[in-house]
Design a protein around this motif. Structure first.
Motif, mmCIF file in Angstrom:
data_model
loop_
_atom_site.group_PDB
_atom_site.id
_atom_site.type_symbol
_atom_site.label_atom_id
_atom_site.label_comp_id
_atom_site.label_asym_id
_atom_site.label_seq_id
_atom_site.Cartn_x
_atom_site.Cartn_y
_atom_site.Cartn_z
ATOM 1 N N ALA A 140 6.192 11.433 13.359
ATOM 2 C CA ALA A 140 6.258 11.128 11.931
ATOM 3 C C ALA A 140 6.719 9.692 11.702
ATOM 4 N N ILE A 141 7.695 9.254 12.492
ATOM 5 C CA ILE A 141 8.170 7.869 12.379
ATOM 6 C C ILE A 141 7.042 6.904 12.729
ATOM 7 N N ASN A 142 6.364 7.171 13.838
ATOM 8 C CA ASN A 142 5.313 6.263 14.290
ATOM 9 C C ASN A 142 4.188 6.137 13.273
ATOM 10 N N ILE A 143 3.779 7.253 12.691
ATOM 11 C CA ILE A 143 2.684 7.231 11.719
ATOM 12 C C ILE A 143 3.116 6.506 10.451
ATOM 13 N N SER A 144 4.318 6.797 9.979
ATOM 14 C CA SER A 144 4.796 6.208 8.727
ATOM 15 C C SER A 144 5.035 4.706 8.825
ATOM 16 N N THR A 145 5.392 4.239 10.019
ATOM 17 C CA THR A 145 5.749 2.818 10.191
ATOM 18 C C THR A 145 4.653 2.009 10.875
ATOM 19 N N ARG A 146 3.466 2.563 11.022
ATOM 20 C CA ARG A 146 2.443 1.915 11.841
ATOM 21 C C ARG A 146 2.143 0.483 11.392
ATOM 22 N N SER A 147 1.931 0.268 10.087
ATOM 23 C CA SER A 147 1.587 -1.079 9.621
ATOM 24 C C SER A 147 2.751 -2.036 9.793
ATOM 25 N N LEU A 148 3.963 -1.545 9.544
ATOM 26 C CA LEU A 148 5.152 -2.388 9.733
ATOM 27 C C LEU A 148 5.353 -2.720 11.203
ATOM 28 N N HIS A 149 5.147 -1.716 12.049
ATOM 29 C CA HIS A 149 5.296 -1.904 13.497
ATOM 30 C C HIS A 149 4.321 -2.968 14.004
ATOM 31 N N THR A 150 3.075 -2.867 13.541
ATOM 32 C CA THR A 150 2.063 -3.836 13.950
ATOM 33 C C THR A 150 2.439 -5.247 13.507
ATOM 34 N N ALA A 168 12.311 7.577 6.329
ATOM 35 C CA ALA A 168 12.546 6.501 5.363
ATOM 36 C C ALA A 168 13.394 5.387 5.974
ATOM 37 N N GLU A 169 14.402 5.767 6.759
ATOM 38 C CA GLU A 169 15.268 4.757 7.378
ATOM 39 C C GLU A 169 14.518 3.973 8.444
ATOM 40 N N ALA A 170 13.603 4.612 9.147
ATOM 41 C CA ALA A 170 12.791 3.895 10.131
ATOM 42 C C ALA A 170 11.964 2.807 9.454
ATOM 43 N N ALA A 206 0.832 -1.192 0.000
ATOM 44 C CA ALA A 206 0.000 0.000 0.000
ATOM 45 C C ALA A 206 0.868 1.244 0.000
ATOM 46 N N ALA A 207 0.282 2.346 -0.430
ATOM 47 C CA ALA A 207 1.032 3.596 -0.462
ATOM 48 C C ALA A 207 1.448 3.984 0.943
ATOM 49 N N ALA A 208 2.718 4.328 1.077
ATOM 50 C CA ALA A 208 3.225 4.748 2.384
ATOM 51 C C ALA A 208 4.239 5.846 2.166
ATOM 52 N N PRO A 209 3.790 7.047 1.770
ATOM 53 C CA PRO A 209 4.711 8.132 1.454
ATOM 54 C C PRO A 209 5.518 8.550 2.667
ATOM 55 N N VAL A 210 6.763 8.910 2.410
ATOM 56 C CA VAL A 210 7.631 9.375 3.484
ATOM 57 C C VAL A 210 7.374 10.858 3.666
ATOM 58 N N VAL A 211 6.628 11.190 4.693
ATOM 59 C CA VAL A 211 6.277 12.580 4.950
ATOM 60 C C VAL A 211 6.567 12.885 6.405
ATOM 61 N N ALA A 212 7.311 13.954 6.646
ATOM 62 C CA ALA A 212 7.595 14.371 8.016
ATOM 63 C C ALA A 212 7.322 15.862 8.124
ATOM 64 N N PRO A 213 6.060 16.261 8.178
ATOM 65 C CA PRO A 213 5.711 17.675 8.216
ATOM 66 C C PRO A 213 6.339 18.379 9.406
ATOM 67 N N SER A 214 6.674 19.648 9.192
ATOM 68 C CA SER A 214 7.404 20.390 10.217
ATOM 69 C C SER A 214 6.586 20.636 11.475
ATOM 70 N N ASP A 215 5.238 20.550 11.374
ATOM 71 C CA ASP A 215 4.422 20.777 12.561
ATOM 72 C C ASP A 215 4.217 19.512 13.379
ATOM 73 N N ARG A 216 4.884 18.445 12.992
ATOM 74 C CA ARG A 216 4.795 17.171 13.710
ATOM 75 C C ARG A 216 6.200 16.779 14.146
ATOM 76 N N SER A 217 6.343 16.258 15.359
ATOM 77 C CA SER A 217 7.677 15.849 15.802
ATOM 78 C C SER A 217 8.176 14.697 14.950
ATOM 79 N N ILE A 218 9.488 14.554 14.887
ATOM 80 C CA ILE A 218 10.050 13.473 14.074
ATOM 81 C C ILE A 218 9.630 12.118 14.631
ATOM 82 N N GLY A 219 9.492 12.009 15.936
ATOM 83 C CA GLY A 219 9.036 10.756 16.530
ATOM 84 C C GLY A 219 7.621 10.402 16.095
#
Length: 337
Positions: free
Chosen positions: A27-37, A302-304, A12-25
């Motif tokens: 951003a990592i959690n949101i981007s990797t949620r399916s992989l983490h699960t 992306a590295e996460a 599924a689409a999983a764009p690497v996006v880390a908007p400046s109004d969101r902490s990097i942590g």
């Protein structure tokens, strides 16, 4: 490496996006949620195979942690080299100017979060190997497992090219210890630390036999037999060329009960008043305040994703080593970071 626009597991689409109004942590959690699960389910499903009554002793756990040890050691040693080596004044072996990034990474580095030493000590206690033997077995295991060897090589390449991706390794691998790691620790802490469970007899035999197989066949046979006999007869030595007897196991357990009231789970414990929760909050605050630009944030996210993808592959390698296959996805899910 998977593309930045495709989830390597689900497609599924999983764009690497880390908007400046969101902490990097975040951003990592949101981007990797399916992989983490997915990774959590794999680990928790296999956890029951490493616990009584399915496991007679801690050998399956030792096998798994030997695989994990090289991952923590790789990124922690690179981080320390970057910060403390006298030769890291400018660019050195790294592919970018280092002054600014060295300052950022120095601000994020917390000594008490580091886990390599604690993990190696846990393995030493469970196997009765000397520390040099623990290091040797970890190195040899890495060299024998293609996905693990490739992961370590990837860590080295990625950090040399973009040192800021160390933030991804620290976030994913340290924060995991306060989520699923707490569940794993609690599961093992229910086992009596003075029981025979905490001596990895099968792991010791199998890994030592593998090590012997890799040795030079021209070695003097009598010297080898003498060394084996010495290891069997040395006080505190751990027999590796034959199954340990129940009596010997009981004696070792009794010795352990006199030495310590805790199971060898130092990897999951932290020497702070709040058992690491204070370290967790401090680290998260430091990461949130780190002056990373948008390109660096995207690299970190992306590295996460790459870390989770490769960790899933490492679980598969552990399955292969232990012959466990699908451990199932039942059981309690680990908490989110």
């Amino acid at each position: 490496m998977p593309s930045k626009t495709e989830d390597p597991v689900a497609g599924a689409a999983a764009p690497v996006v880390a908007p400046s109004d969101r902490s990097i942590g975040e951003a990592i959690n949101i981007s990797t949620r399916s992989l983490h699960t997915k990774l959590n389910k794999l680990i928790i499903g296999r956890l029951r195979l490493a616990l009584p009554p399915q496991a007679d002793d801690c050998s399956p756990y030792v096998h798994g942690m030997i695989h994990i040890a090289s991952i923590y050691d790789a990124f922690e040693s690179l981080w320390e080299s970057l910060l403390y080596s006298d030769h890291m004044n400018a660019t050195c072996v790294f592919a970018m100017p280092m002054a600014r990034m060295r300052t950022i990474l120095s601000g994020l580095h917390i000594d008490k979060l580091q886990r390599s030493t604690a993990l190696k000590e846990d393995i030493r206690v469970m196997t009765r190997w000397p520390q040099a033997k623990v290091t040797e077995i970890i190195h040899d295991t890495t060299a024998r497992v293609p996905v693990l060897e490739d992961f370590i090589a990837h860590i080295q390449r990625a950090v040399v090219a973009k040192p800021h991706v160390l933030v991804a390794y620290a976030w994913v691998l340290y924060m995991a210890l306060f989520a699923g790691g707490r569940y794993i620790r609690g599961s093992f802490e229910r086992i009596d630390p003075a029981s025979g469970f905490w001596y990895a007899t099968d792991a010791v035999q199998a890994l030592s036999d593998d090590d012997d197989d890799d040795s030079d066949d021209s070695d003097d046979e009598q010297a080898h037999e003498a060394d084996t006999e010495s290891r069997h007869s040395m006080p505190g030595g751990f027999p590796t060329s034959q199954k340990i007897s129940a009596l010997t196991k009981a004696l070792l357990a009794d010795e352990a009960s006199k030495a310590s009231s805790k199971a060898p789970l130092g990897f999951f414990r932290f020497a702070t008043p709040a058992d690491g929760e204070d370290l967790k909050q401090e680290f998260k605050a430091r990461v949130a305040a780190a002056a990373l630009d948008s390109g660096e944030r995207e690299d970190i996210v992306a590295e996460a994703q790459e870390i989770f993808t490769r960790m899933i592959a490492v679980v598969g390698a552990i399955d292969e080593a232990l012959g466990t296959g699908d451990g199932g996805e039942d059981g309690a899910a680990a908490a989110a970071v």
